[in-house]
Design a protein around this motif. Structure first.
Motif, PDB file in Angstrom:
ATOM      1  N   UNK A 117      -7.626  10.481   7.480  1.00  0.00           N
ATOM      2  CA  UNK A 117      -8.169   9.659   6.090  1.00  0.00           C
ATOM      3  C   UNK A 117      -9.859   9.551   6.154  1.00  0.00           C
ATOM      4  N   UNK A 142      -2.730   0.865   5.342  1.00  0.00           N
ATOM      5  CA  UNK A 142      -3.612   0.168   4.371  1.00  0.00           C
ATOM      6  C   UNK A 142      -4.993  -0.381   4.825  1.00  0.00           C
ATOM      7  N   UNK A 143      -5.152  -0.203   6.262  1.00  0.00           N
ATOM      8  CA  UNK A 143      -6.319  -0.947   6.898  1.00  0.00           C
ATOM      9  C   UNK A 143      -7.728  -0.015   6.291  1.00  0.00           C
ATOM     10  N   UNK A 144      -8.645  -0.924   6.211  1.00  0.00           N
ATOM     11  CA  UNK A 144      -9.735  -0.237   5.616  1.00  0.00           C
ATOM     12  C   UNK A 144     -11.043  -0.652   6.561  1.00  0.00           C
ATOM     13  N   UNK A 145     -11.073   0.254   7.380  1.00  0.00           N
ATOM     14  CA  UNK A 145     -12.166   0.145   8.401  1.00  0.00           C
ATOM     15  C   UNK A 145     -13.688   0.482   7.712  1.00  0.00           C
ATOM     16  N   UNK A 199      -3.189  -6.262   8.272  1.00  0.00           N
ATOM     17  CA  UNK A 199      -2.575  -4.884   7.954  1.00  0.00           C
ATOM     18  C   UNK A 199      -1.190  -4.774   8.671  1.00  0.00           C
ATOM     19  N   UNK A 235       0.882  -1.205   0.073  1.00  0.00           N
ATOM     20  CA  UNK A 235      -0.163   0.175  -0.042  1.00  0.00           C
ATOM     21  C   UNK A 235       0.946   1.202   0.038  1.00  0.00           C
ATOM     22  N   UNK A 292      -4.450   2.850   9.328  1.00  0.00           N
ATOM     23  CA  UNK A 292      -5.131   3.370   7.915  1.00  0.00           C
ATOM     24  C   UNK A 292      -3.953   3.573   7.117  1.00  0.00           C
ATOM     25  N   UNK A 293      -2.753   4.390   7.750  1.00  0.00           N
ATOM     26  CA  UNK A 293      -1.703   4.662   6.770  1.00  0.00           C
ATOM     27  C   UNK A 293      -0.863   3.426   6.510  1.00  0.00           C
ATOM     28  N   UNK A 341      -5.523   5.097  13.862  1.00  0.00           N
ATOM     29  CA  UNK A 341      -5.451   5.952  12.831  1.00  0.00           C
ATOM     30  C   UNK A 341      -4.043   5.701  11.976  1.00  0.00           C
TER      31      UNK A 341
END
Lengths: 349, 636
Positions: A128, B106-109, B144, A117, B103-104, B100
């Motif tokens: 985000x 690549x996690x998609x909650x 992740x 990613x 998410x950086x 948070x």
């Protein structure tokens, strides 16, 4: 207590081995992994088998049961008849270590070769912002439990060790698709990369991977085909096509038309399923003999049904195949007949 | 020595490749250290994948009134004030950043309508607080972190030409001993499960992240890996364990069919409208709301049902009480003869929500039951009962750094293997955030410990030889006792005598039987050689399971009160005096020694977050007088 049932379990290591017969007690409500555990606790304490969660969530107990790649923990004994002998063998695509345990390091190597990613530049953690409908496409692929059954069943590598070097396999195609569809991933070349470095072109969409996926991920329809087709899309940008029409560009200029062709190809937009004029003159058999018709023009894939706000409507999102339609059409049978099958092989670029 | 041993040098060895271990490894690698990750299974299969509900973090996305103080309060309440307050404070403060950060990676909650991370309700949490991905949050977390590790390896490959330059994952590898240079950690010894070959990792710092102990119980949601390895390694290295009497029995594990016995039904089923009913069809939880929670929970079915749509003006349904309360209530219903045929009670969401709603909100639950058990949860109720799920107790650590207490240096612990954070009972959703917060801290402090040492410790050769002998011993006793039989007997002792409800006589009996088992485990034998031999692996794990079980039984006998994950039939009430005490286990030769240790005193500004009336249910008279004095001082 339950009755005894017949099992054949492959025992051995990389030097060889064979199927051994066992008679094991089976109780109501049990799965194949329960039987393997009973064997370990009784007559075969050194029977090697991977397992962890026993709930279909970790993807460890992959094995072949009566020749079908399955998870041992998710194969209920009630799906077999009482007199049936159940044969349990290790995954065939990977080298055996011992008994039902295979060396799956191939998959971890491919994972390392798949670009990670790429976080968007200048977006701080906590900042985000993504819409649910946009993350759902990638979330489907993130359901993957890495049981590697798709990798095991894929005929590109199943009996062709020589392809392993160039071919990443379905697991890593969905990883590429996941990142391609990630709303904030900063890399733009996921499709090209999949084509040029992951061996996406080897896949001829037989859908075996989708069939064995215990998470029911639509690997072929939702990941592989979009990844293949969109590369074609770009080459078939409608504006480029229009330009070529207006300026009467010679078809041979088009990069997808192979040189050395004996037929002059119409530059007109033949939609999916519409044959070229000259194709009518050939029989189906000849067509198959010719193999894939690389000259067939495929129209642009149908775009997802987004509303004015650029998002899928709720009813669309709830549909079992949300997002864009299959570029081959939603009603076709796979495998497609060869003449309907064309896509850009990486080696042909 | 004739045995070939593969040797490696690292700065930090992380034992365990679940959430805490991977997060620690990432942090140590980001601090520039060479890191080895030891994974008992394949990379990415750790037990973290089983976490369903989510990760608790007071981000305030779903309700802007949420903040770290509220989360801290909920955690302390859930743990019945036995928590290490500093850990609960750090956890509540840092959890949002840790989420948070994912998410950086690549996690998609799942998202809120305005694009932020969606948060869901969960037992014991005042506001919707759990970041989640459907009901497979644990999988998202592990994947992740796994993918972040891979991305760091890709960076290293670009820089050094080798993926393994600074992080190497040793998959399917078990550590059997920690090696010491005096009282300093010098390395770790273990074997590759695949080949049975030995390896020695020399390193000045070790982070334990091995998870829990559930395999010592008959009915458990835990996988085979949960044999208390980290707990036992810490004890043998001279560290101490606390709170070992506190085990969480998740109230809703499947009891039927047998293929899924013990497997969890996520609390979200209750959060999304599922209710508990006994065999008479009665929704019984209203009878079991304890006084300390009376104010927060609904008294009628009507109010409880209104809460799902209007949580601001109604109190929560009692099905969402903390896990220990629900587990005890179910246990009582079954004991009084109102259980199902398989010995559980019914969890019913089918009659309360539409099939579409259930499939959308609980996709992997629906899928799991359909596939594993042929049960359609949109059509019929589930048969559930308590299952051994989590151990609150663990390695006693310094709250800020995760460094193990006792007389050992260079040893750190994070995640389920560490103790103190959750007190006597963990809230659902707090474990995923716990392992991120303290995984990061352990990695960070292990790295700075390595920076601070003057001379790298050395591994004594004799200790390595001894470790080889110990590891090979079961294979030399081919006629020894079957390890599977021993494990079953241990599970029977723990499940029957040190289970949810405990009694003095039974605990004493358990200790006698554990002593007998200790003799038998010393003579365990196995056949089949060293190559991927599960019998041999289990034989080696047994001694860890045994010593940890002894700690639990001893501490359970000592603590004469009922609190959170420890219920004594002969001492049914919570005691303010016992709240001030931690029970600390250490190893004296091969005997478990138990000591009392006072709990650290909660800082005034933190205790000030609570009402006096609430505190009066937990604190002693002296503590309350103290509280009044400081409140008065603040008022002046």
């Amino acid at each position: 207590m339950g009755e005894k049932r017949q099992f054949k379990v492959w025992r051995g290591d990389e030097t060889g081995g064979d199927l051994q017969d066992y008679q094991v007690e089976v109780n109501e409500g049990e799965v194949v992994l329960d039987i393997i555990h009973r064997l370990q606790a009784t007559e075969a304490p050194d029977l090697a088998c991977r397992w962890n969660c026993k709930a279909g969530k970790c993807g460890s107990c992959s094995m072949e049961i009566n020749g079908m790649p399955r998870l041992g923990c998710m194969t209920r004994m009630s799906t077999f008849s009482e007199t049936e002998t159940i044969t349990v063998t290790p995954l065939r695509t990977f080298p055996v270590i011992r008994d039902l345990v295979t060396d799956v390091s191939f998959n971890y190597e491919k994972a390392r070769e798949t670009p990670a990613f790429a976080p968007p530049v200048g977006v701080a953690p906590g900042e985000y912002r993504m819409q649910q409908v946009d993350v759902e496409r990638s979330q489907e692929f993130r359901k993957c439990i890495e049981c590697f059954l798709c990798q095991n069943t894929c005929h590109v590598v199943r009996d062709h060790d020589e392809n392993k070097n160039a071919f990443s396999g379905p697991r890593y195609f969905i990883r590429a698709a996941e990142l391609d569809m990630h709303p904030l991933d900063a890399r733009e070349d996921r499709k090209t990369y999949a084509q040029q470095h992951q061996g996406l072109g080897y896949c001829n969409i037989t859908k075996c991977c989708t069939e064995v996926c215990p998470e029911h991920i639509k690997i072929t329809d939702n990941a592989i085909i979009p990844m293949k087709e969109r590369v074609v899309d770009r080459k078939y940008d409608p504006l480029v096509w229009l330009g070529s029409k207006i300026f009467r560009r010679h078809p041979d200029d088009d990069e997808l038309v192979q040189s050395g062709s004996s037929h002059a190809v119409s530059a007109g937009p033949a939609m999916t399923g519409v044959d070229l004029p000259d194709a009518h003159e050939r029989t189906e058999e000849q067509e198959v003999e010719r193999g894939v018709n690389w000259h067939r023009r495929v129209g642009p894939a149908q775009l997802p049904a987004v509303g004015a706000n650029g998002r899928l409507g709720v009813s669309e999102a709830a549909f079992d195949r949300s997002g864009a339609a299959s570029p081959f059409g939603d009603d076709v049978e796979f495998p497609l007949p060869p003449r309907d099958l064309n896509y850009a092989h990486p080696d042909q670029d | 020595m004739t045995e070939r041993i593969e040797r490696h040098h690292y700065d930090v060895v992380v034992i365990g490749a679940g959430g805490a271990g991977l997060r620690a490894a990432i942090e140590a690698r980001l601090a520039g250290k060479r890191v080895a990750i030891i994974s008992k299974s394949l990379f990415g299969k750790a037990h973290t994948v089983m976490a369903e509900g989510g990760a608790a973090a007071a981000m305030g996305n779903a309700n802007s009134r949420d903040n770290w103080q509220v989360h801290f309060r909920d955690t302390m309440r859930g743990g019945k004030f036995l928590n290490n307050f500093r850990m609960a404070e750090l956890h509540a403060k840092e959890a949002p950043q840790r989420i948070w950060e994912l998410e950086t990676y690549g996690a998609l909650f799942d998202r809120t309508p305005d694009g932020k991370i969606s948060q869901r309700n969960f037992g014991g949490h005042e506001y919707p607080r759990l970041a989640h991905v459907g009901d497979r949050t644990g999988l998202e977390l592990i994947r992740t972190l796994q993918q972040k590790i891979v991305s760091l390896q890709q960076e290293d490959k670009r820089e050094f030409g080798d993926y393994d330059a600074r992080i190497r994952v040793f998959a399917e590898t078990t550590i059997t001993e920690l090696l010491l240079d005096g009282d300093r950690i010098a390395g770790a010894f273990g074997y590759y499960r695949e080949s049975g070959d030995f390896l020695l990792l020399q390193a000045p710092a070790v982070v334990l992240a091995t998870g829990g102990v559930g395999r010592s119980y008959k009915v458990t949601s835990n996988s085979w890996e949960y044999t208390g390895d980290g707990h036992a390694l810490a004890l043998r290295a001279g560290a101490t364990l606390i709170n070992m009497e506190f085990l969480q029995f998740h109230p809703t594990g499947m009891v039927w069919p047998p293929s899924v016995k013990g497997i969890l039904v996520t609390e979200s089923v209750r959060g999304d409208g599922g209710v508990l009913k006994n065999s008479e069809g009665k929704r019984f939880m209203f009878q079991y709301v304890p006084d300390v929670f009376r104010k927060q929970y609904a008294e009628t079915e009507e109010e409880a049902d209104r809460w799902y749509t209007d949580p601001d003006n109604n109190r929560r349904p009692p099905e969402l009480l903390p896990r220990d309360e629900v587990a005890r209530a179910i246990n009582n219903e079954v004991k009084e003869g109102r259980g199902t045929p398989a010995g559980g009670i019914y969890l019913d969401i089918a009659s309360r929500r539409s099939a579409e709603y259930i499939q959308k909100r609980l996709p992997s639950m629906y899928h799991q039951f359909k596939e594993l058990a042929d049960v359609d949860i949109t059509k019929e109720p589930m048969e559930i009962g308590p299952t051994c799920h989590y151990v609150m107790g663990g390695v006693e650590v310094d709250p800020d750094s995760g460094a193990a207490m006792g007389h050992v240096q260079g040893l750190f612990a994070a995640g389920e293997v560490s103790g103190g954070m959750h007190g006597s009972n963990r809230l659902g959703g707090n474990s995923l955030s716990d392992l991120l917060v303290f995984g990061k801290r352990a990695g960070e402090y292990a790295a700075s410990y390595v920076d601070g040492i003057e001379k790298r410790p050395t591994v004594p050769a004799a200790d390595v030889e001894a470790a080889v002998d110990t590891a090979l011993a079961p294979l030399t006793r081919e006629a020894g006792e079957n390890p599977y039989k021993l494990q079953q007997d241990l599970q029977a002792v723990m499940g029957d005598l040190v289970g949810i409800i405990r009694r003095k006589g039974e605990l004493e009996d358990a200790l006698t039987r554990l002593a007998e088992l200790r003799e038998r485990v010393a003579k365990v034998g196995t056949t089949g050689g060293r190559r991927y031999n599960p019998g041999w692996h289990l034989a080696l794990d047994l001694r860890n399971m045994l010593v940890v079980s002894e700690c639990t039984a001893k501490a359970a006998l000592e603590r004469e009160e009922s609190r959170g994950g420890h219920t004594r039939e002969d001492f049914p009430a919570m005691s303010a005096k016992w709240r001030t005490v931690n029970l600390v286990c250490s190893l004296d030769g091969d005997k478990v020694r138990l000591e009392h240790k006072p709990l650290p005193k909660i800082r005034p500004e933190l205790i000030g977050l609570f009402d006096r009336t609430e505190l009066s249910k937990y604190l002693t008279e002296e503590e309350l007088a103290d509280f009044d004095a400081s409140a008065e001082g603040a008022g002046k």
